[in-house]
Scaffold this motif. Structure first.
Motif, PDB file in Angstrom:
ATOM      1  N   ASP A   1       0.871  -1.181   0.000  1.00 12.08           N
ATOM      2  CA  ASP A   1       0.000   0.000   0.000  1.00 12.08           C
ATOM      3  C   ASP A   1       0.906   1.229   0.000  1.00 12.08           C
ATOM      4  N   ALA A   2       0.996   1.911  -1.142  1.00 14.80           N
ATOM      5  CA  ALA A   2       1.971   2.989  -1.313  1.00 14.80           C
ATOM      6  C   ALA A   2       1.623   4.210  -0.471  1.00 14.80           C
ATOM      7  N   HIS A   3       2.630   4.709   0.261  1.00 18.62           N
ATOM      8  CA  HIS A   3       2.490   5.936   1.043  1.00 18.62           C
ATOM      9  C   HIS A   3       3.816   6.694   0.974  1.00 18.62           C
ATOM     10  N   PRO A   4       4.114   7.306  -0.178  1.00 18.21           N
ATOM     11  CA  PRO A   4       5.414   7.983  -0.321  1.00 18.21           C
ATOM     12  C   PRO A   4       5.630   9.117   0.669  1.00 18.21           C
ATOM     13  N   ASP A   5       4.574   9.855   1.030  1.00 23.34           N
ATOM     14  CA  ASP A   5       4.735  10.940   1.995  1.00 23.34           C
ATOM     15  C   ASP A   5       5.073  10.401   3.384  1.00 23.34           C
ATOM     16  N   LEU A   6       4.470   9.277   3.739  1.00 24.08           N
ATOM     17  CA  LEU A   6       4.779   8.652   5.027  1.00 24.08           C
ATOM     18  C   LEU A   6       6.224   8.152   5.032  1.00 24.08           C
ATOM     19  N   PHE A   7       6.666   7.600   3.905  1.00 25.36           N
ATOM     20  CA  PHE A   7       8.060   7.163   3.798  1.00 25.36           C
ATOM     21  C   PHE A   7       8.997   8.349   4.007  1.00 25.36           C
ATOM     22  N   ASP A   8       8.693   9.465   3.371  1.00 28.50           N
ATOM     23  CA  ASP A   8       9.538  10.660   3.530  1.00 28.50           C
ATOM     24  C   ASP A   8       9.542  11.144   4.977  1.00 28.50           C
ATOM     25  N   HIS A   9       8.378  11.078   5.637  1.00 25.77           N
ATOM     26  CA  HIS A   9       8.303  11.509   7.034  1.00 25.77           C
ATOM     27  C   HIS A   9       9.150  10.588   7.916  1.00 25.77           C
ATOM     28  N   TYR A  10       9.085   9.287   7.654  1.00 25.99           N
ATOM     29  CA  TYR A  10       9.904   8.327   8.398  1.00 25.99           C
ATOM     30  C   TYR A  10      11.385   8.628   8.187  1.00 25.99           C
ATOM     31  N   ALA A  11      11.787   8.831   6.915  1.00 31.20           N
ATOM     32  CA  ALA A  11      13.185   9.114   6.608  1.00 31.20           C
ATOM     33  C   ALA A  11      13.648  10.406   7.268  1.00 31.20           C
ATOM     34  N   ALA A  12      12.753  11.380   7.440  1.00 29.01           N
ATOM     35  CA  ALA A  12      13.103  12.646   8.084  1.00 29.01           C
ATOM     36  C   ALA A  12      13.110  12.538   9.602  1.00 29.01           C
ATOM     37  N   THR A  13      12.437  11.526  10.151  1.00 28.39           N
ATOM     38  CA  THR A  13      12.395  11.338  11.605  1.00 28.39           C
ATOM     39  C   THR A  13      13.665  10.684  12.116  1.00 28.39           C
ATOM     40  N   LEU A  14      14.256   9.795  11.328  1.00 30.26           N
ATOM     41  CA  LEU A  14      15.442   9.066  11.791  1.00 30.26           C
ATOM     42  C   LEU A  14      16.611   9.983  12.149  1.00 30.26           C
ATOM     43  N   PRO A  15      16.919  11.025  11.372  1.00 26.67           N
ATOM     44  CA  PRO A  15      17.997  11.922  11.814  1.00 26.67           C
ATOM     45  C   PRO A  15      17.709  12.579  13.152  1.00 26.67           C
ATOM     46  N   GLY A  16      16.448  12.922  13.392  1.00 26.89           N
ATOM     47  CA  GLY A  16      16.087  13.505  14.682  1.00 26.89           C
ATOM     48  C   GLY A  16      16.322  12.545  15.829  1.00 26.89           C
ATOM     49  N   LEU A  17      15.994  11.273  15.602  1.00 29.66           N
ATOM     50  CA  LEU A  17      16.258  10.266  16.626  1.00 29.66           C
ATOM     51  C   LEU A  17      17.765  10.106  16.846  1.00 29.66           C
ATOM     52  N   ALA A  18      18.526  10.049  15.749  1.00 32.21           N
ATOM     53  CA  ALA A  18      19.968   9.867  15.862  1.00 32.21           C
ATOM     54  C   ALA A  18      20.631  11.040  16.569  1.00 32.21           C
ATOM     55  N   GLU A  19      20.090  12.238  16.363  1.00 31.94           N
ATOM     56  CA  GLU A  19      20.653  13.435  17.000  1.00 31.94           C
ATOM     57  C   GLU A  19      20.129  13.632  18.418  1.00 31.94           C
ATOM     58  N   LYS A  20      19.292  12.695  18.859  1.00 29.06           N
ATOM     59  CA  LYS A  20      18.725  12.715  20.212  1.00 29.06           C
ATOM     60  C   LYS A  20      17.940  13.994  20.488  1.00 29.06           C
ATOM     61  N   ARG A  21      17.181  14.423  19.469  1.00 31.73           N
ATOM     62  CA  ARG A  21      16.244  15.508  19.709  1.00 31.73           C
ATOM     63  C   ARG A  21      15.164  15.014  20.667  1.00 31.73           C
ATOM     64  N   PRO A  22      14.386  15.898  21.290  1.00 31.19           N
ATOM     65  CA  PRO A  22      13.337  15.453  22.206  1.00 31.19           C
ATOM     66  C   PRO A  22      12.470  14.371  21.562  1.00 31.19           C
ATOM     67  N   LEU A  23      12.364  13.242  22.248  1.00 30.06           N
ATOM     68  CA  LEU A  23      11.768  12.048  21.656  1.00 30.06           C
ATOM     69  C   LEU A  23      10.262  12.165  21.470  1.00 30.06           C
ATOM     70  N   GLU A  24       9.565  12.656  22.475  1.00 28.05           N
ATOM     71  CA  GLU A  24       8.103  12.621  22.447  1.00 28.05           C
ATOM     72  C   GLU A  24       7.505  13.382  21.260  1.00 28.05           C
ATOM     73  N   PRO A  25       7.949  14.603  20.948  1.00 23.76           N
ATOM     74  CA  PRO A  25       7.383  15.270  19.772  1.00 23.76           C
ATOM     75  C   PRO A  25       7.598  14.499  18.478  1.00 23.76           C
ATOM     76  N   LEU A  26       8.757  13.844  18.330  1.00 25.77           N
ATOM     77  CA  LEU A  26       9.017  13.062  17.126  1.00 25.77           C
ATOM     78  C   LEU A  26       8.046  11.889  17.009  1.00 25.77           C
ATOM     79  N   LEU A  27       7.830  11.191  18.117  1.00 19.67           N
ATOM     80  CA  LEU A  27       6.928  10.039  18.092  1.00 19.67           C
ATOM     81  C   LEU A  27       5.488  10.472  17.857  1.00 19.67           C
ATOM     82  N   ARG A  28       5.059  11.546  18.531  1.00 20.61           N
ATOM     83  CA  ARG A  28       3.675  11.993  18.367  1.00 20.61           C
ATOM     84  C   ARG A  28       3.415  12.441  16.928  1.00 20.61           C
ATOM     85  N   ALA A  29       4.378  13.143  16.342  1.00 23.28           N
ATOM     86  CA  ALA A  29       4.197  13.611  14.966  1.00 23.28           C
ATOM     87  C   ALA A  29       4.087  12.425  14.006  1.00 23.28           C
ATOM     88  N   PHE A  30       4.906  11.401  14.212  1.00 20.36           N
ATOM     89  CA  PHE A  30       4.841  10.246  13.315  1.00 20.36           C
ATOM     90  C   PHE A  30       3.547   9.461  13.516  1.00 20.36           C
TER      91      PHE A  30
END
Length: 227
Positions: free
Chosen positions: A98-127
């Motif tokens: 089931d294609a969701h290219p925008d969701l894929f892009d959002h996931y790919a943009a979330t991983l750098p935030g996780l790696a940089e240890k940005r505040p976790l909760e906003p990243l998870l809630r947004a995803f």
């Protein structure tokens, strides 16, 4: 032509192969990686941007090529559990192919935030919110089920199928209109907004996840030292 992907999960399959769940712009797919104990197997792990090609005519195809498409994101501690949680949500909720290219892009943009240890909760809630909306499970954050504007002093309960309904009597699991407005604006500095957003996403996701608990959530809770 190679496609982009992230590995969501892999497990041993037969003697030297692995079954790999891939998240791509075209959706979630499962394929066999042969010779998984070699170089390709070292790439078949989460949080590594990949290029891949599939071959075969059956429903269960084989991975013909698997190569890095960028540097791996190194997640540790709470960020690692956060990443595993996102992967588990995708496996549990995203229909195969089931294609969701925008969701894929959002996931790919979330991983750098996780790696940089940005505040976790906003990243998870947004995803979580993006996932719900992509799957057609979203609901308005600015009006209630009757189309009336959300009022800051009003209390609301969530109907995951319809949205917020104003209530006059106190009961468990309610949300203040002020918190809903903060969530709609992604104003995470507002007192109580992140805590309310976590409760909201749990209530919204629960009907779609069913009774089976999330392994990543249990792992995270088990990793938190007792106080």
């Amino acid at each position: 032509m190679a496609d982009l992907a992230f590995v969501l999960h892999s497990r041993a399959y037969r003697e030297t192969s692995a079954l790999v769940d891939l998240f791509t712009p075209q959706g979630r797919t499962r394929a066999v990686l042969r010779g998984a104990r070699g170089k390709a197997g070292s790439l078949a792990r989460p949080f590594v941007p990949l290029e891949f090609e599939l071959r075969g005519r059956s429903d269960l195809k084989s991975i013909a090529r698997l190569e890095p498409a960028g540097l791996a994101y190194w997640l540790e501690g709470a960020s690692l559990f956060g990443g595993l949680y996102l992967n588990e949500l995708l496996i549990r909720l995203l229909p195969a192919e089931d294609a969701h290219p925008d969701l894929f892009d959002h996931y790919a943009a979330t991983l750098p935030g996780l790696a940089e240890k940005r505040p976790l909760e906003p990243l998870l809630r947004a995803f979580e919110w993006r996932l719900l909306c992509e799957l057609g499970y979203g609901f308005p954050l600015d009006v209630d089920v009757h189309g009336r504007p959300i009022m800051p002093a009003q209390r609301y309960r969530l109907s995951p199928e319809a949205g917020f309904e104003a209530v006059e009597t106190m009961q468990p699991g309610l949300f203040s209109g002020a918190d809903i407005q903060s969530m709609a604006a992604a104003d995470w500095d507002a007192p109580g907004a992140l805590m309310a957003a976590k409760r909201l996403m749990r209530q919204a996701l629960a009907p779609h996840l069913g009774d089976r608990p999330l392994v990543s959530r249990e792992l995270f809770m088990g990793s938190v030292p007792p106080r």
